[in-house]
Design a protein around this motif. Structure first.
Motif, PDB file in Angstrom:
ATOM      1  N   ARG A  16       1.043  10.599   6.103  1.00  0.00           N
ATOM      2  CA  ARG A  16       0.868  10.844   4.681  1.00  0.00           C
ATOM      3  C   ARG A  16       2.225  11.088   4.005  1.00  0.00           C
ATOM      4  N   GLU A  17       3.092  11.824   4.681  1.00  0.00           N
ATOM      5  CA  GLU A  17       4.416  12.131   4.120  1.00  0.00           C
ATOM      6  C   GLU A  17       5.233  10.854   3.915  1.00  0.00           C
ATOM      7  N   LEU A  64       7.120   6.313  -0.288  1.00  0.00           N
ATOM      8  CA  LEU A  64       7.127   4.970  -0.864  1.00  0.00           C
ATOM      9  C   LEU A  64       6.368   4.944  -2.193  1.00  0.00           C
ATOM     10  N   LEU A  65       5.206   5.576  -2.219  1.00  0.00           N
ATOM     11  CA  LEU A  65       4.396   5.569  -3.434  1.00  0.00           C
ATOM     12  C   LEU A  65       5.097   6.273  -4.582  1.00  0.00           C
ATOM     13  N   LYS A  90       2.402  -2.740  -4.572  1.00  0.00           N
ATOM     14  CA  LYS A  90       1.259  -3.653  -4.601  1.00  0.00           C
ATOM     15  C   LYS A  90       0.724  -3.970  -3.209  1.00  0.00           C
ATOM     16  N   ILE A  91       1.602  -4.151  -2.248  1.00  0.00           N
ATOM     17  CA  ILE A  91       1.189  -4.462  -0.871  1.00  0.00           C
ATOM     18  C   ILE A  91       2.065  -3.691   0.097  1.00  0.00           C
ATOM     19  N   ILE A  92       1.450  -3.179   1.154  1.00  0.00           N
ATOM     20  CA  ILE A  92       2.201  -2.655   2.291  1.00  0.00           C
ATOM     21  C   ILE A  92       1.700  -3.365   3.539  1.00  0.00           C
ATOM     22  N   ASN A 109      -5.082   4.737  -3.296  1.00  0.00           N
ATOM     23  CA  ASN A 109      -3.961   4.704  -4.237  1.00  0.00           C
ATOM     24  C   ASN A 109      -3.729   3.298  -4.796  1.00  0.00           C
ATOM     25  N   HIS A 110      -4.727   2.436  -4.680  1.00  0.00           N
ATOM     26  CA  HIS A 110      -4.714   1.098  -5.276  1.00  0.00           C
ATOM     27  C   HIS A 110      -3.614   0.196  -4.710  1.00  0.00           C
TER      28      HIS A 110
END
Length: 306
Positions: free
Chosen positions: A106-107, A112-113, A121-123, A142-143
């Protein structure tokens, strides 16, 4: 060849500019973007590959600030992070630096977010990461669209990734070892998971024409997205170069190869080049070429809107 305005979800750089370069400047990025748009790529996602998280965030922020300043958001809606949450295994890691691979905690995801809020847009994430399903679910909340690849995932792991919300396969048929089990491997597993759309590089080097035909027949045109995987050497003459942290040889036929790692290092082709090669296989109609080179990618990007 006709061009309805190609959409490219994976562009590592263009004509001397590497989007993962720690020395990237806004001026270099904008010049490369304008050249790429002029070459027939109407919409694209600058793609930053595996590297130190601070550097990755710095480049993403620089790119999106430049996009806003130059009013290019209709052409560049966001960023594709290809890594760093991939497999460090030889072959699967490809041209990426295994020392910079890390887990999708999560961290790490939040770094990045938060670097470019609303613009991730993509990971690309390895479906064999330790907590892949939890990470995928969090990214979808988170879309962010999740593409699985650069991994040694088995069919069960890929299915669990799809269950968690993964939507794509990153450059299917690449980002894996040169030698695979003849029956159980991440390429076949990705083909078999009907919920995942396969991104494929049709530059004539990443996949032979006959394999492109097989992938399209297996997935159907609604589940194929063509990408270029273009590198900073797009537009360069044949020779030996450094790109994406690799020694790379650009051959006269356009193949971009690292002889030390025995792997490709992105491509030296634009989206228009890739679509010309695909059209030359004579297996898709003009409408189908538009679907795999534009419409499917636009639908994917729509799924990331809040």
């Amino acid at each position: 060849m006709f061009n309805p305005g190609w959409v490219d979800l994976q562009v590592n750089g263009h004509n001397g500019t590497d989007y993962s370069d720690p020395a990237l400047t806004a001026e270099k990025f904008i010049k490369s973007a304008e050249e790429l748009i002029a070459a027939g790529t109407e919409i694209f996602l600058p793609t930053i590959i595996t590297g130190p998280l601070d550097k990755t965030c710095r480049n993403a922020s620089l790119i999106m600030e430049a996009v806003d300043k130059h009013d290019l958001s209709k052409h560049i809606p966001g960023i594709h992070f290809e890594g760093p949450f991939i497999s460090p295994a030889s072959g699967a890691v490809g041209a990426h630096d295994p020392a910079c691979v890390c887990q999708p905690t999560r961290e790490n995801i939040d770094k990045l977010l938060n670097a470019i809020p609303g613009k991730v847009k993509i990971i690309t994430l390895g479906a064999d990461c330790e907590n892949a399903p939890e990470a995928i679910a969090y990214l979808r909340q988170n879309h962010v669209a999740v593409s699985v690849g650069h991994h040694m995932a088995d069919y069960g792991q890929i299915r669990r990734a799809a269950d968690a919300g993964a939507q794509l396969l990153t450059h299917l048929g690449n980002g894996c070892p040169n030698m695979l089990d003849r029956h159980r491997n991440p390429v076949y597993a990705g083909l078999a998971e009907e919920r995942l759309t396969a991104m494929i590089i049709t530059d004539g080097h990443h996949l032979p024409g006959e394999l492109v035909k097989i992938f399209i027949r297996a997935k159907g045109t609604d589940k194929i997205i063509v990408t270029s995987d273009a590198s900073s050497l797009t537009g360069f003459p044949p020779g030996e170069y450094e790109t994406l942290g690799n020694r790379a040889v650009l051959y006269p036929d356009g193949k971009l190869f690292n002889p030390d790692k025995q792997c490709l290092v992105g491509s030296a082709s634009t989206m228009s080049d890739c679509m010309k090669f695909l059209a030359s296989l004579d297996i898709l109609t003009a409408d189908e070429l538009t679907r795999v080179g534009r419409e499917n990618a636009l639908e994917l990007l729509k799924s990331t809107e809040k």
